[in-house]
Every structure is written in structure tokens, then in C-alpha cells.
Design an enzyme around this catalytic site. Structure first.
Site, PDB file in Angstrom:
ATOM      1  CE  LYS A 157       0.627   1.767   4.245  1.00  0.00           C
ATOM      2  NZ  LYS A 157       1.588   2.755   4.348  1.00  0.00           N
TER       3      LYS A 157
ATOM      4  N   GLY B 152       4.076  -4.022   4.299  1.00  0.00           N
ATOM      5  CA  GLY B 152       4.392  -5.410   3.985  1.00  0.00           C
ATOM      6  C   GLY B 152       3.984  -6.352   5.120  1.00  0.00           C
TER       7      GLY B 152
ATOM      8  CG  ASP C 242      -1.182   0.515   7.787  1.00  0.00           C
ATOM      9  OD1 ASP C 242      -1.968   1.409   8.142  1.00  0.00           O
ATOM     10  OD2 ASP C 242       0.037   0.712   7.600  1.00  0.00           O
TER      11      ASP C 242
HETATM   12  O1  C5P Z   1      -0.821  -0.467  14.320  1.00  0.00           O
HETATM   13  P1  C5P Z   1       0.608  -0.719  13.981  1.00  0.00           P
HETATM   14  O2  C5P Z   1       1.213  -1.807  14.835  1.00  0.00           O
HETATM   15  O3  C5P Z   1       0.859  -0.962  12.530  1.00  0.00           O
HETATM   16  O4  C5P Z   1       1.360   0.614  14.330  1.00  0.00           O
HETATM   17  C1  C5P Z   1       2.763   0.655  14.504  1.00  0.00           C
HETATM   18  C2  C5P Z   1       3.126   1.874  15.327  1.00  0.00           C
HETATM   19  O5  C5P Z   1       2.914   3.062  14.539  1.00  0.00           O
HETATM   20  C3  C5P Z   1       2.318   2.103  16.576  1.00  0.00           C
HETATM   21  O6  C5P Z   1       2.867   1.408  17.668  1.00  0.00           O
HETATM   22  C4  C5P Z   1       2.396   3.611  16.768  1.00  0.00           C
HETATM   23  O7  C5P Z   1       3.634   3.969  17.359  1.00  0.00           O
HETATM   24  C5  C5P Z   1       2.437   4.119  15.345  1.00  0.00           C
HETATM   25  N1  C5P Z   1       1.100   4.533  14.865  1.00  0.00           N
HETATM   26  C6  C5P Z   1       0.518   5.684  15.370  1.00  0.00           C
HETATM   27  N2  C5P Z   1      -0.726   6.067  14.940  1.00  0.00           N
HETATM   28  C7  C5P Z   1      -1.377   5.349  13.995  1.00  0.00           C
HETATM   29  C8  C5P Z   1      -0.795   4.171  13.446  1.00  0.00           C
HETATM   30  C9  C5P Z   1       0.452   3.792  13.908  1.00  0.00           C
HETATM   31  O8  C5P Z   1       1.099   6.359  16.212  1.00  0.00           O
HETATM   32  N3  C5P Z   1      -2.574   5.749  13.583  1.00  0.00           N
END
Ligand code: C5P
Length: 306
Positions: free
Chosen positions: A11, A103, A138
Site C-alpha cells: 500500500k 508489507g 493497516d
Molecule cells: O498499528 P501498527 O502496529 O501498525 O502501528 C505501529 C506503530 O505506529 C504504533 O505502535 C504507533 O507507534 C504508530 N502509529 C501511530 N498512529 C497510527 C498508526 C500507527 O502512532 N494511527
């Protein structure tokens, strides 16, 4: 059935508007997700116990234990299907790791689709999307694919209504990685230092949405935006050169993808994308380049369906 194989796209974020940090550490955002034709392939096979093996692009950087996002997705689905037997997940990677292309989230989405089929879970898209949101911000989009507006942490999705235009992208992979939490933290620091008042509810860019509705790549190229880009550039200054090179070589627009460090360029046609990819690769401003078109479909079974 011996195994189910699922293909999942990378993406891009055509817009990524980030609000202030929330109490749970996440950031509210408004984003326009766009799936492109660079795919990982995941195979789920019955096994005595859960495990994962990874091959391909950046495989040595993918955790092979419980931290693996695909295995976390398996565990999240098993919570809903307690009788499910063990499963071995094989991931063939073409989407680079820690590159801002979702990924890992894609592999998680693919594992959900594959195990739902293997275990005859019978979950439909809304239920899978709910489980996906528990695994990562995501993951739900990787299930959906296409072009979609994401809100909340990115998991609340609305497909974008747009004509069936195919956009031609060139992806410049960097010689290095960026950690998503570190890029978000760098953005918070930059904003605090500048005394910036960040509105709690980030907004969708009407110029981008109208460009997408028109299907005019030139307008889309002009409207690309990413609030995380200055933070990614501060952590990885060499990306400035990559972005500038692509624009000089005639890209309609350029931006860092998600939290980076992949840089993406929009080309006017498939031929222009081919030229741009060749020139960028010769310019020595990135590790390697790839071409991809979008929108691409979300995670889908390619073999082993019932
Ligand atoms: O949800 P995911 O594990 O992919 O997110 C990875 C990190 O990216 C989170 O731990 C956070 O630090 C940051 N993040 C964020 N706000 C979002 C998505 C991700 O701060 N909306």
C-alpha cells in the site's frame, strides 16, 4: 486440502494527515490508502504447531517468532475458532520490510484470509476486518485493497468512489529502514519544537479527492501529501535527494510512502514509468526500483480454495 495460497498487495498513502498523539500512544489520522501491484504471497498449511518461514526480499529482517505479524493474525483468528489445528505459514516476500509499504500488515491480512479458508472459518469481510484491526492499523486495508479513506488509527475504512483509472508508480527502495513508531515520535517532537497547534481531527484533502474523481494523474500527482514526510526526512536525510531526482526526471508527483523510507513517484503512463524507473536506477539515489500500478485488489486466494 493441503494448503491455501493468498496474494496481498503493498500500500501507498496518497494523503496521510496525522493528528496529535492520543492517550493510547496512537495518532488519529485521515489517510487515502492505495493498493499497488507489488505482492507478497502467503501459504497456510496444516501443521502440528504454529510456525512461520520467510523467503525473498528482506526475509532475514522478518521475525520468525510470535512477533511475526502473520502469526499474530493466526492467533487472533484462532481466538474466534478455538478448535482450529496448527498451521505453518510460508511467506514469499517481494514487498520490502520496514519500508512504509505495509508489507507486514499485508502478510497478516493474507494469513487471516488463508486460515479462514483452511479452517472453514466462514468469516465474511466485516468480521475479518474487525479481527484485522486488532492486529495492526493497516491490516484491514490490506484485506480491502483498491483506494480507500482510512480514519481512526487507519482501520476505519470507506472505499473511495473513483473511475477505473490505473495509475503508474515507480517505487524507489532505500538502502536502510525506518521504524514506524520512531517516525511518529519524530513528528511529535518536530511539532512540539515548532510550537505547532495540531488540530485534533485531521481532514481529508478535497483537492486530492476531486483529483481522484477526475482520474487525472497530473492532478493526483500535485495533491499527494504526507505529514510524516518531514519526520522521515529528518531521520533519513538522503531521501531528499531521491525525491528531487524523481521530480527532475519528470514525475507528476513524489512522496515518502507512509513512514518511509520508500519514495514513490507517479508517472503519466506505463511507458513514462519505465523511463523514470530506468533513469532513477541509473542516478544512484536508491538501492533499487520497482514499477507498480494501482489500484490493486486486496488479499485474495490464488490457489487452494474450496
Ligand atoms: O498499528 P501498527 O502496529 O501498525 O502501528 C505501529 C506503530 O505506529 C504504533 O505502535 C504507533 O507507534 C504508530 N502509529 C501511530 N498512529 C497510527 C498508526 C500507527 O502512532 N494511527
Amino acid at each position: 486440502m493441503t494448503g491455501v495460497t493468498v496474494r496481498v498487495p503493498a500500500k501507498l498513502n496518497l494523503q496521510l494527515a496525522v493528528g496529535p498523539p492520543r492517550a493510547d500512544g496512537y495518532h488519529d489520522l485521515v489517510t487515502v490508502f492505495h493498493a499497488v501491484s507489488l505482492f507478497d504471497e502467503i501459504t497456510a498449511e496444516p501443521a502440528r504447531r504454529d510456525g512461520v518461514s520467510v523467503s525473498g526480499e528482506g526475509a532475514d529482517r522478518v521475525p520468525a517468532d510470535g512477533d511475526n505479524l502473520a502469526l499474530r493474525a493466526v492467533a487472533a483468528l484462532r481466538a474466534e475458532v478455538p478448535s482450529a489445528p496448527g498451521v505453518h505459514i510460508t511467506i514469499a516476500k517481494r514487498i520490502p520490510v520496514a519500508a512504509g509499504l505495509a508489507g507486514g500488515s499485508g502478510d497478516a491480512a493474507a494469513a487471516l484470509v488463508a486460515c479462514n479458508e483452511l479452517w472453514a472459518g466462514g468469516f465474511g469481510p466485516p468480521q475479518l476486518a474487525e479481527i484485522a484491526a486488532r492486529v495492526g492499523s493497516d491490516v484491514a486495508f490490506s484485506l480491502l485493497g483498491g483506494t480507500a479513506v482510512g480514519r481512526g488509527r487507519g482501520e476505519q475504512l470507506t472505499p473511495a468512489l473513483a473511475p477505473a483509472t490505473q495509475y503508474h508508480w515507480v517505487l524507489a527502495f532505500a538502502d536502510g529502514h525506518l521504524s514506524t513508531p520512531e517516525v511518529y515520535a519524530a513528528l511529535d517532537r518536530q511539532r512540539a519544537r515548532a510550537g505547532e497547534q495540531v488540530p485534533a481531527g485531521p481532514e481529508l484533502d478535497p483537492a486530492l479527492m476531486s483529483a481522484l474523481r477526475s482520474g487525472d494523474a497530473r492532478l493526483v500527482g500535485r495533491a499527494l501529501s504526507n505529514d510524516l514526510q518531514p519526520a522521515a526526512l529528518s531521520l533519513f536525510p538522503a531521501l531528499r535527494k531521491t525525491l528531487a531526482a524523481g521530480l527532475e526526471l519528470g514525475a507528476l508527483g513524489a512522496l515518502v510512502s507512509g513512514s518511509g523510507p520508500t519514495c514513490v513517484f507517479l508517472a503519466a503512463s506505463a511507458d513514462r514509468a519505465l523511463d523514470l524507473a530506468a533513469s532513477l536506477s541509473g542516478a544512484g539515489v536508491c538501492r533499487s526500483v520497482a514499477r507498480a500500478s494501482g489500484p490493486a485488489p486486496g488479499a485474495a486466494i490464488v490457489s487452494g480454495a474450496r
